[in-house]
Design a protein around this motif. Sequence first.
Motif: not given
Length: 97
Positions: A1-9, A52-54
């Motif tokens: 979930x942290x990776x998703x939030x970082x990607x959004x930001x 891995x999610x970028x």
Amino acid sequence: MAAEVINELTGQSTATDDIGLRFALAADNNSQSALELSLSEPVDGDEVVAAPAGAKVIMEPAAAQFLDDKVLDVRQDDEGNPAFAIARQEGQEGQPA
């Protein structure tokens, strides 16, 4: 979930693909260290960790040392907004800092 939030930001910034969530240590008025978070490109000496999610996490050297035995997580605050949380990695108790 942290990776998703970082990607959004970082996805909101169109400046460059090198933008990541950057951690730096800063001393407050009581000479205690505090973590500062910002969206930034890495600078010389920074450690960059890519999920891995970028998602990219960038740590200045002192922050990297402080965060060495920690894990980044995201939890919801009282209003339901995502908030970053840093916790000790499991199995790290008793390990030297």
